[in-house]
Scaffold this active site. Structure first.
Site, PDB file in Angstrom:
ATOM      1  N   ASN A   1     -86.384  52.682   3.020  1.00 37.42           N
ATOM      2  CA  ASN A   1     -85.579  51.781   2.561  1.00 37.42           C
ATOM      3  C   ASN A   1     -84.114  51.361   2.749  1.00 37.42           C
ATOM      4  OD1 ASN A   1     -84.353  50.860  -0.614  1.00 37.42           O
ATOM      5  ND2 ASN A   1     -85.030  52.099  -1.492  1.00 37.42           N
TER       6      ASN A   1
ATOM      7  N   HIS B 215     -74.527  65.441  22.548  1.00 37.56           N
ATOM      8  CA  HIS B 215     -73.864  65.613  23.457  1.00 37.56           C
ATOM      9  C   HIS B 215     -73.783  66.643  24.152  1.00 37.56           C
ATOM     10  CE1 HIS B 215     -73.520  61.368  22.568  1.00 37.56           C
ATOM     11  NE2 HIS B 215     -73.799  61.851  21.121  1.00 37.56           N
TER      12      HIS B 215
ATOM     13  N   ALA C 140     -83.219  64.442  -1.236  1.00 37.96           N
ATOM     14  CA  ALA C 140     -82.122  64.146  -0.711  1.00 37.96           C
ATOM     15  C   ALA C 140     -80.732  64.800   0.205  1.00 37.96           C
ATOM     16  CB  ALA C 140     -81.660  63.569  -2.410  1.00 37.96           C
TER      17      ALA C 140
ATOM     18  N   ARG D 186     -83.889  71.949  11.770  1.00 36.52           N
ATOM     19  CA  ARG D 186     -85.263  72.940  12.353  1.00 36.52           C
ATOM     20  C   ARG D 186     -86.492  72.305  12.048  1.00 36.52           C
ATOM     21  NH1 ARG D 186     -82.016  78.253  11.132  1.00 36.52           N
ATOM     22  NH2 ARG D 186     -80.835  78.175  13.386  1.00 36.52           N
TER      23      ARG D 186
ATOM     24  N   ARG E 118     -90.367  76.147  -0.958  1.00 35.84           N
ATOM     25  CA  ARG E 118     -91.721  76.256  -1.837  1.00 35.84           C
ATOM     26  C   ARG E 118     -92.942  75.180  -1.206  1.00 35.84           C
ATOM     27  NH1 ARG E 118     -95.123  73.891  -6.062  1.00 35.84           N
ATOM     28  NH2 ARG E 118     -92.945  71.764  -6.916  1.00 35.84           N
TER      29      ARG E 118
END
Length: 188
Positions: free
Chosen positions: A84, A114, A159, A165, A182
């Protein structure tokens, strides 16, 4: 070893001042500029331009404008990729999207990192670590995926998440930092 070879190997490289890398980024940004100014209804020209930007692009891609990336050739995508509006991909390392990946608005995928040492940062040095997104993944709006992350097949990323990780396959994950909440096969 050239700066590009160092970049692709995940080593510290001169990102800011190397003329070859600056030229490559400028060429890619010119293509992104062109892409972002193609009429939305000109599907053939849009796809042809995307194929000039991406290293590999499967069938049926839809990438809404505006879209921006650094090099383009480090991005590969399977079939039916949907991105999108307002996606940013910083791709000094490989960014891989599987088949049927859906990405909501305002997402960022950054392989660049960095140094903590300010002297190295001030010399324009950085490293890049690959990002891998599996098949059948849905990434919600305003998600940021950081260097070195793998998101497994069939995941949903909520969202606003900051993915720092790896996220295992078949997982609903969200938050800052993003954490698995879950398995998708669980009834809740």
């Amino acid at each position: 070893m050239t700066e590009q070879e160092k970049m692709l190997a995940g080593e510290l490289y001169d990102a800011n001042y190397n003329p070859d890398l600056i030229k490559q980024r400028t060429q890619c940004k010119e293509l992104c500029f062109d892409y972002n100014h193609i009429r939305p209804s000109d599907f053939e020209k849009r796809e042809a331009t995307l194929r000039k930007i991406f290293g590999k692009l499967g069938r049926n891609p839809v990438i809404e404008q505006p879209f921006v990336c650094d090099y383009g050739y480090n991005i590969s995508a399977g079939d039916s990729l949907y991105i999108n509006h307002n996606c940013v991909i910083l791709d000094p390392a490989q960014v891989t999207f599987g088949d049927h990946v859906f990405i909501a608005p305002n997402c960022c995928f950054s392989t660049a990192t960095h140094p903590i040492d300010p002297a190295q940062r001030n010399r324009g040095l950085e490293r890049a670590l690959p990002i891998r997104i599996g098949n059948n993944v849905w990434i919600g709006a305003n998600v940021t995926v950081l260097p070195g992350v793998t998101i497994g097949d069939n995941c949903v990323i909520g969202a606003g998440s900051v993915v720092t990780r790896d996220i295992p396959a078949n997982t609903i994950a969200f938050g800052n930092p993003c954490r698995p909440h879950r398995k998708i096969d669980e009834k809740k």
